[in-house]
Design a protein around this motif. Structure first.
Motif, PDB file in Angstrom:
ATOM      1  N   LEU A 277      17.759 -51.846 -14.765  1.00  0.00           N
ATOM      2  CA  LEU A 277      17.560 -50.791 -15.902  1.00  0.00           C
ATOM      3  C   LEU A 277      16.070 -50.872 -16.285  1.00  0.00           C
ATOM      4  O   LEU A 277      15.295 -51.766 -16.479  1.00  0.00           O
ATOM      5  CB  LEU A 277      18.212 -51.509 -16.958  1.00  0.00           C
ATOM      6  CG  LEU A 277      18.185 -50.668 -18.563  1.00  0.00           C
ATOM      7  CD1 LEU A 277      18.317 -49.112 -18.172  1.00  0.00           C
ATOM      8  CD2 LEU A 277      18.787 -51.444 -19.359  1.00  0.00           C
ATOM      9  N   PHE A 278      15.499 -49.522 -16.150  1.00  0.00           N
ATOM     10  CA  PHE A 278      14.172 -49.260 -16.322  1.00  0.00           C
ATOM     11  C   PHE A 278      14.052 -48.532 -17.386  1.00  0.00           C
ATOM     12  O   PHE A 278      14.636 -47.491 -17.632  1.00  0.00           O
ATOM     13  CB  PHE A 278      13.511 -48.832 -14.993  1.00  0.00           C
ATOM     14  CG  PHE A 278      12.134 -48.327 -15.367  1.00  0.00           C
ATOM     15  CD1 PHE A 278      11.163 -49.173 -15.754  1.00  0.00           C
ATOM     16  CD2 PHE A 278      11.591 -46.936 -15.297  1.00  0.00           C
ATOM     17  CE1 PHE A 278       9.737 -48.989 -15.926  1.00  0.00           C
ATOM     18  CE2 PHE A 278      10.440 -46.535 -15.449  1.00  0.00           C
ATOM     19  CZ  PHE A 278       9.626 -47.425 -15.778  1.00  0.00           C
ATOM     20  N   VAL A 279      13.095 -48.628 -18.524  1.00  0.00           N
ATOM     21  CA  VAL A 279      12.851 -47.815 -19.640  1.00  0.00           C
ATOM     22  C   VAL A 279      11.434 -47.340 -19.451  1.00  0.00           C
ATOM     23  O   VAL A 279      10.544 -48.004 -19.542  1.00  0.00           O
ATOM     24  CB  VAL A 279      13.187 -48.568 -21.090  1.00  0.00           C
ATOM     25  CG1 VAL A 279      12.853 -47.563 -22.168  1.00  0.00           C
ATOM     26  CG2 VAL A 279      14.424 -49.212 -21.055  1.00  0.00           C
ATOM     27  N   THR A 280      11.498 -46.146 -19.679  1.00  0.00           N
ATOM     28  CA  THR A 280      10.046 -45.397 -19.581  1.00  0.00           C
ATOM     29  C   THR A 280       9.243 -45.417 -20.893  1.00  0.00           C
ATOM     30  O   THR A 280       9.758 -45.888 -21.862  1.00  0.00           O
ATOM     31  CB  THR A 280      10.181 -43.994 -18.977  1.00  0.00           C
ATOM     32  OG1 THR A 280      10.665 -43.117 -20.018  1.00  0.00           O
ATOM     33  CG2 THR A 280      11.156 -43.813 -17.848  1.00  0.00           C
ATOM     34  N   GLU A 281       8.018 -45.159 -20.691  1.00  0.00           N
ATOM     35  CA  GLU A 281       7.088 -45.100 -21.732  1.00  0.00           C
ATOM     36  C   GLU A 281       7.405 -44.078 -22.800  1.00  0.00           C
ATOM     37  O   GLU A 281       7.229 -44.441 -24.132  1.00  0.00           O
ATOM     38  CB  GLU A 281       5.821 -44.679 -21.249  1.00  0.00           C
ATOM     39  CG  GLU A 281       4.891 -45.821 -20.303  1.00  0.00           C
ATOM     40  CD  GLU A 281       3.418 -45.293 -19.933  1.00  0.00           C
ATOM     41  OE1 GLU A 281       2.959 -44.228 -20.390  1.00  0.00           O
ATOM     42  OE2 GLU A 281       2.924 -46.171 -19.359  1.00  0.00           O
ATOM     43  N   ASN A 282       8.221 -43.215 -22.574  1.00  0.00           N
ATOM     44  CA  ASN A 282       8.859 -42.111 -23.402  1.00  0.00           C
ATOM     45  C   ASN A 282      10.015 -42.458 -23.750  1.00  0.00           C
ATOM     46  O   ASN A 282      10.769 -41.950 -24.610  1.00  0.00           O
ATOM     47  CB  ASN A 282       8.911 -40.750 -22.706  1.00  0.00           C
ATOM     48  CG  ASN A 282       7.559 -40.245 -22.412  1.00  0.00           C
ATOM     49  OD1 ASN A 282       6.641 -40.624 -22.888  1.00  0.00           O
ATOM     50  ND2 ASN A 282       7.644 -39.319 -21.324  1.00  0.00           N
ATOM     51  N   GLY A 283      10.684 -43.660 -23.338  1.00  0.00           N
ATOM     52  CA  GLY A 283      12.031 -44.306 -24.060  1.00  0.00           C
ATOM     53  C   GLY A 283      13.047 -43.696 -23.408  1.00  0.00           C
ATOM     54  O   GLY A 283      14.193 -43.700 -23.856  1.00  0.00           O
ATOM     55  N   ILE A 284      13.026 -43.154 -22.192  1.00  0.00           N
ATOM     56  CA  ILE A 284      14.017 -42.897 -21.352  1.00  0.00           C
ATOM     57  C   ILE A 284      14.731 -44.142 -20.413  1.00  0.00           C
ATOM     58  O   ILE A 284      14.161 -44.642 -19.739  1.00  0.00           O
ATOM     59  CB  ILE A 284      13.783 -41.542 -20.418  1.00  0.00           C
ATOM     60  CG1 ILE A 284      12.882 -40.490 -21.014  1.00  0.00           C
ATOM     61  CG2 ILE A 284      14.871 -41.168 -19.562  1.00  0.00           C
ATOM     62  CD1 ILE A 284      13.878 -40.106 -22.137  1.00  0.00           C
ATOM     63  N   ASN A 285      15.927 -44.257 -20.543  1.00  0.00           N
ATOM     64  CA  ASN A 285      16.645 -45.370 -19.742  1.00  0.00           C
ATOM     65  C   ASN A 285      16.983 -44.949 -18.589  1.00  0.00           C
ATOM     66  O   ASN A 285      17.976 -44.006 -18.472  1.00  0.00           O
ATOM     67  CB  ASN A 285      17.772 -45.788 -20.550  1.00  0.00           C
ATOM     68  CG  ASN A 285      17.411 -46.286 -22.159  1.00  0.00           C
ATOM     69  OD1 ASN A 285      16.804 -47.262 -22.222  1.00  0.00           O
ATOM     70  ND2 ASN A 285      17.809 -45.530 -23.106  1.00  0.00           N
ATOM     71  N   ILE A 286      16.658 -45.469 -17.404  1.00  0.00           N
ATOM     72  CA  ILE A 286      16.963 -45.265 -16.158  1.00  0.00           C
ATOM     73  C   ILE A 286      17.671 -46.405 -15.492  1.00  0.00           C
ATOM     74  O   ILE A 286      16.978 -47.449 -15.203  1.00  0.00           O
ATOM     75  CB  ILE A 286      15.565 -44.866 -15.231  1.00  0.00           C
ATOM     76  CG1 ILE A 286      14.955 -43.660 -15.826  1.00  0.00           C
ATOM     77  CG2 ILE A 286      16.326 -44.415 -13.785  1.00  0.00           C
ATOM     78  CD1 ILE A 286      13.664 -43.316 -14.944  1.00  0.00           C
ATOM     79  N   ILE A 287      19.157 -46.280 -15.257  1.00  0.00           N
ATOM     80  CA  ILE A 287      19.647 -47.253 -14.710  1.00  0.00           C
ATOM     81  C   ILE A 287      19.956 -47.017 -13.157  1.00  0.00           C
ATOM     82  O   ILE A 287      20.461 -45.978 -12.513  1.00  0.00           O
ATOM     83  CB  ILE A 287      21.322 -47.402 -15.408  1.00  0.00           C
ATOM     84  CG1 ILE A 287      21.229 -47.376 -16.833  1.00  0.00           C
ATOM     85  CG2 ILE A 287      22.274 -48.282 -14.528  1.00  0.00           C
ATOM     86  CD1 ILE A 287      22.522 -47.208 -17.515  1.00  0.00           C
ATOM     87  N   GLY A 288      19.411 -48.106 -12.493  1.00  0.00           N
ATOM     88  CA  GLY A 288      19.432 -48.097 -11.014  1.00  0.00           C
ATOM     89  C   GLY A 288      20.223 -49.070 -10.227  1.00  0.00           C
ATOM     90  O   GLY A 288      19.948 -49.449  -9.543  1.00  0.00           O
ATOM     91  N   TYR A 289      21.470 -49.356 -11.094  1.00  0.00           N
ATOM     92  CA  TYR A 289      22.077 -50.469 -10.378  1.00  0.00           C
ATOM     93  C   TYR A 289      22.616 -50.011  -8.905  1.00  0.00           C
ATOM     94  O   TYR A 289      23.183 -48.833  -8.872  1.00  0.00           O
ATOM     95  CB  TYR A 289      23.394 -50.859 -11.220  1.00  0.00           C
ATOM     96  CG  TYR A 289      23.010 -51.191 -12.725  1.00  0.00           C
ATOM     97  CD1 TYR A 289      21.684 -51.873 -13.042  1.00  0.00           C
ATOM     98  CD2 TYR A 289      23.676 -51.118 -13.840  1.00  0.00           C
ATOM     99  CE1 TYR A 289      21.392 -52.510 -14.181  1.00  0.00           C
ATOM    100  CE2 TYR A 289      23.275 -51.410 -15.031  1.00  0.00           C
ATOM    101  CZ  TYR A 289      22.277 -52.252 -15.323  1.00  0.00           C
ATOM    102  OH  TYR A 289      21.853 -52.630 -16.666  1.00  0.00           O
ATOM    103  N   THR A 290      22.892 -51.051  -8.035  1.00  0.00           N
ATOM    104  CA  THR A 290      23.281 -50.776  -6.652  1.00  0.00           C
ATOM    105  C   THR A 290      24.871 -51.579  -6.412  1.00  0.00           C
ATOM    106  O   THR A 290      25.265 -51.564  -5.332  1.00  0.00           O
ATOM    107  CB  THR A 290      22.275 -51.380  -5.757  1.00  0.00           C
ATOM    108  OG1 THR A 290      21.941 -52.889  -5.963  1.00  0.00           O
ATOM    109  CG2 THR A 290      20.960 -50.820  -5.882  1.00  0.00           C
TER     110      THR A 290
END
Length: 303
Positions: A277-290
């Motif tokens: 789970l990666f959170v960008t500088e702009n606060g967007i949560n990107i879930i990349g679970y495999t």
């Protein structure tokens, strides 16, 4: 006619899926530890681990057979290691999704689970309700969700999100998906260019540059107004197509969520970190679970 002399189960193999060793013993299996690797046929859910500290391909008996969700196009290095041991490989993910192969089609059941779990994971990270409410404390707007790819996983995500009260839109290059999406109460998005991405096996094919340009413009506009984006696009034998760019990510509101279900094949999202789970500088949560099906182990084991 060949007969099976012995079935070996690795100790605690089914523990997290609700199956203890006693169940396997009653079915006639023998519980072992490392001896399981000495089998003539090994059934393993995931590909062999090949990391700095461990190389599971070295554990297999020379000339044995592996049956696994292997994803050969993404694991060519592991195939070469198996070739050195003169092994046979049956990749479950390569079984065609056609009527006469349905009894072997574990991809569809796992995709169904993954689509459901993707929405649950998104809800866990998203900071608001999915459904709209009018309360004494004020009005709560419904969550807006975009699902890209309306295959088995995408339709499962659409159905789950709708049942949770969200406003759902879906996009797919296959014309046949329109009726399926709308039957579930979601809006089907289209571009002006008429081009069908269907293939004989039911997967999507690569589209023309003109179509891709039009869909990219559509995704950018939707990212500006949607709270959650779920991507499921895969092309067999090739890396996952990049559909969500940095520009689209930056266009989303802080606190928004992207679930990249194609992370294991390289990802549909430019900033995806596979397995995390990666959170960008702009606060967007990107879930990349495999491992979405593995996050519902009891259901996955049952299906």
């Amino acid at each position: 006619m060949y007969s099976v002399k012995e079935v070996l189960i690795q100790k605690n193999a089914g523990y997290l899926a609700g199956w203890n060793d006693e169940v396997y013993k009653r079915a006639g299996a023998k519980i072992v530890d490392k001896e399981v690797w000495e089998s003539d046929i090994v059934l393993k859910v995931r590909p062999p681990l090949v990391e700095s500290e461990i190389n599971e391909t070295e554990f297999f008996k020379s000339g044995s057979t592996l049956i696994s969700f292997f994803h050969p196009s993404q694991n060519q290095d592991k195939i070469k290691l198996l070739q050195k041991r003169k092994m046979n490989l049956f990749a479950m993910d390569q079984i065609p999704r056609i009527s006469r192969a349905q009894s072997f089609d574990a991809l569809s059941s796992m995709a169904n689970i993954a689509g459901y779990k993707a929405v649950i994971e998104a809800a866990n990270v998203f900071g608001r309700f999915f459904t709209g409410q009018i309360t004494a404390a004020g009005k709560v707007p419904p969550c807006k969700i975009l699902v890209i790819g309306a295959g088995v996983a995408g339709l499962s995500a659409v159905g789950t999100a709708r049942r949770m009260g969200a406003i759902v839109k879906a996009f797919d290059t296959r014309a046949a998906a329109k009726e399926q999406v709308e039957s579930m109460g979601a809006e089907f998005l289209q571009v002006e260019i008429k081009e069908d991405g269907s293939t004989v096996g039911g997967y999507s094919k690569e589209m023309s540059p003109e179509f891709i340009k039009a869909e990219m413009a559509l995704f950018l506009e939707q990212c500006k107004i949607c709270d959650i984006v779920i991507t499921t696009a895969l092309i067999p034998g090739k890396p996952a197509p990049k559909l969500i760019s940095k520009e689209m990510i930056n266009a989303m509101r802080p606190g928004s969520v992207i679930v990249d279900m194609a992370a294991e094949a390289g990802g549909n999202v430019e900033l995806t970190k596979p397995g995390k789970l990666f959170v960008t500088e702009n606060g967007i949560n990107i879930i990349g679970y495999t491992d979405f099906p593995s996050r519902l182990p009891v259901q996955s084991s049952t299906l």
